[in-house]
Design an enzyme around this catalytic site. Sequence first.
Site, PDB file in Angstrom:
ATOM      1  N   PRO A   2       0.830  -1.216   0.000  1.00  0.00           N
ATOM      2  CA  PRO A   2       0.000   0.000   0.000  1.00  0.00           C
ATOM      3  C   PRO A   2       0.860   1.260   0.000  1.00  0.00           C
ATOM      4  O   PRO A   2       1.828   1.355   0.738  1.00  0.00           O
ATOM      5  CB  PRO A   2      -0.797  -0.087   1.309  1.00  0.00           C
ATOM      6  CG  PRO A   2      -0.544  -1.423   1.875  1.00  0.00           C
ATOM      7  CD  PRO A   2       0.677  -1.991   1.227  1.00  0.00           C
ATOM      8  N   LYS A  61       2.534   7.144   4.771  1.00  0.00           N
ATOM      9  CA  LYS A  61       1.891   5.831   4.849  1.00  0.00           C
ATOM     10  C   LYS A  61       1.514   5.456   6.277  1.00  0.00           C
ATOM     11  O   LYS A  61       1.114   4.324   6.533  1.00  0.00           O
ATOM     12  CB  LYS A  61       2.827   4.766   4.276  1.00  0.00           C
ATOM     13  CG  LYS A  61       3.130   4.982   2.797  1.00  0.00           C
ATOM     14  CD  LYS A  61       3.974   3.828   2.292  1.00  0.00           C
ATOM     15  CE  LYS A  61       4.728   4.231   1.043  1.00  0.00           C
ATOM     16  NZ  LYS A  61       5.615   3.137   0.610  1.00  0.00           N
ATOM     17  N   HIS A 109      -5.091 -14.870   8.456  1.00  0.00           N
ATOM     18  CA  HIS A 109      -3.973 -14.075   8.956  1.00  0.00           C
ATOM     19  C   HIS A 109      -4.437 -12.943   9.876  1.00  0.00           C
ATOM     20  O   HIS A 109      -3.802 -11.894   9.946  1.00  0.00           O
ATOM     21  CB  HIS A 109      -3.159 -13.531   7.783  1.00  0.00           C
ATOM     22  CG  HIS A 109      -2.630 -14.615   6.893  1.00  0.00           C
ATOM     23  ND1 HIS A 109      -1.660 -15.509   7.302  1.00  0.00           N
ATOM     24  CD2 HIS A 109      -2.978 -14.995   5.633  1.00  0.00           C
ATOM     25  CE1 HIS A 109      -1.415 -16.370   6.334  1.00  0.00           C
ATOM     26  NE2 HIS A 109      -2.204 -16.083   5.309  1.00  0.00           N
ATOM     27  N   ARG A 129       2.144 -11.126   5.993  1.00  0.00           N
ATOM     28  CA  ARG A 129       3.607 -11.137   6.134  1.00  0.00           C
ATOM     29  C   ARG A 129       4.092 -10.494   7.437  1.00  0.00           C
ATOM     30  O   ARG A 129       5.286 -10.509   7.716  1.00  0.00           O
ATOM     31  CB  ARG A 129       4.239 -10.459   4.928  1.00  0.00           C
ATOM     32  CG  ARG A 129       4.119 -11.352   3.682  1.00  0.00           C
ATOM     33  CD  ARG A 129       4.833 -10.768   2.493  1.00  0.00           C
ATOM     34  NE  ARG A 129       3.893 -10.229   1.536  1.00  0.00           N
ATOM     35  CZ  ARG A 129       4.240  -9.610   0.412  1.00  0.00           C
ATOM     36  NH1 ARG A 129       5.509  -9.452   0.117  1.00  0.00           N
ATOM     37  NH2 ARG A 129       3.335  -9.146  -0.422  1.00  0.00           N
ATOM     38  N   ARG A 178      20.773  19.237  -0.174  1.00  0.00           N
ATOM     39  CA  ARG A 178      21.195  17.835  -0.229  1.00  0.00           C
ATOM     40  C   ARG A 178      22.120  17.587  -1.401  1.00  0.00           C
ATOM     41  O   ARG A 178      21.938  18.164  -2.458  1.00  0.00           O
ATOM     42  CB  ARG A 178      19.976  16.915  -0.379  1.00  0.00           C
ATOM     43  CG  ARG A 178      19.008  16.957   0.765  1.00  0.00           C
ATOM     44  CD  ARG A 178      19.549  16.198   1.959  1.00  0.00           C
ATOM     45  NE  ARG A 178      18.728  16.490   3.123  1.00  0.00           N
ATOM     46  CZ  ARG A 178      17.918  15.592   3.706  1.00  0.00           C
ATOM     47  NH1 ARG A 178      17.850  14.375   3.246  1.00  0.00           N
ATOM     48  NH2 ARG A 178      17.206  15.928   4.757  1.00  0.00           N
TER      49      ARG A 178
END
Length: 310
Positions: A2, A61, A109, A129, A178
């Site tokens: 995702p 996320k 699961h 997982r 950077r």
Amino acid sequence: MPELPEVEVVRRGLERWTTGRTIACAEVLHPRSVRRHEAGPADFAARLKGRTMLTPRRRGKYMWIPLDGESGGPPPRNGSGGPGEAMLAHLGMSGQLLVGEPDREREKHLRVRIVFDDGGHDLRFVDQRTFGHLMVTDLVPDAFSAEALVPEPIVHIAADPLEDAFDAETFFRALRRRRTGIKRALLDQSLISGVGNIYADEALWRARLHWARPTDTMTRAEATRVLEAARDVMGAALAVGGTSFDSLYVNVNGESGYFERSLDAYGRRDEPCRRCGTPIRRDEFMNRSSYSCPVCQPRPRRARHQGSGT
Ligand SMILES: [Zn+2]
């Protein structure tokens, strides 16, 4: 796996199904799914019991649900008087948050189950997982936005480009400081969060920038172009309910996300560029891949060669 749009779809689903509901109990079926909750599974469950779920929030996320009411656990480490606690969730590679009838069959699961005191739909964390995790954690003031509170473990993570807290000028200045390539910068969670490998390739194709372009040579106009491209491509995925590149991913109601719009760069090796017809190239990049158009995204004369033989 995702990415930001999928997580936002899940957040919206939770907003509809869990906001304002009070937790009767939480059951941890696999300790690995709460491994980041240092006080252990029993403390995790105790902290949720009796709490009311408020409006879910998201950064990149990560997603969190602020908790109202008294914690059933011992006082948090930073003592009382803080801004409160939240349940923080990261879906990892295969995590799903499912809402449904409480008496339905248990998923193979199933890792954590949260039951509400109204006897209605329960909330399940299913994760094949077990790279995903849940934890209850303190909320602290946000470093990127004056008003907001964020979970303590993600306070170092920069705002994502779909948040109000995201500041384009700060991003541009950090980018110029950077010494790295633009794609690596887009994946750096301390600069900008929520842009994964797929969306980085799509945004760079739209912005016509090569992935190894040194960030210290980026102009403000180029940085703006790549940011707008990232917002556009994530917004497009969001509009169709998130991309589903992984059959393990399903949204909060257990329906598969479906991406009708095809991608322009990612996964299109040797297929014609939709702008100029040149076959899309694939480069090795940080043990993964970068897809780009050799004509629309020419390699910079001075490229930053991280993680790549190109
Ligand atoms: Zn092209």
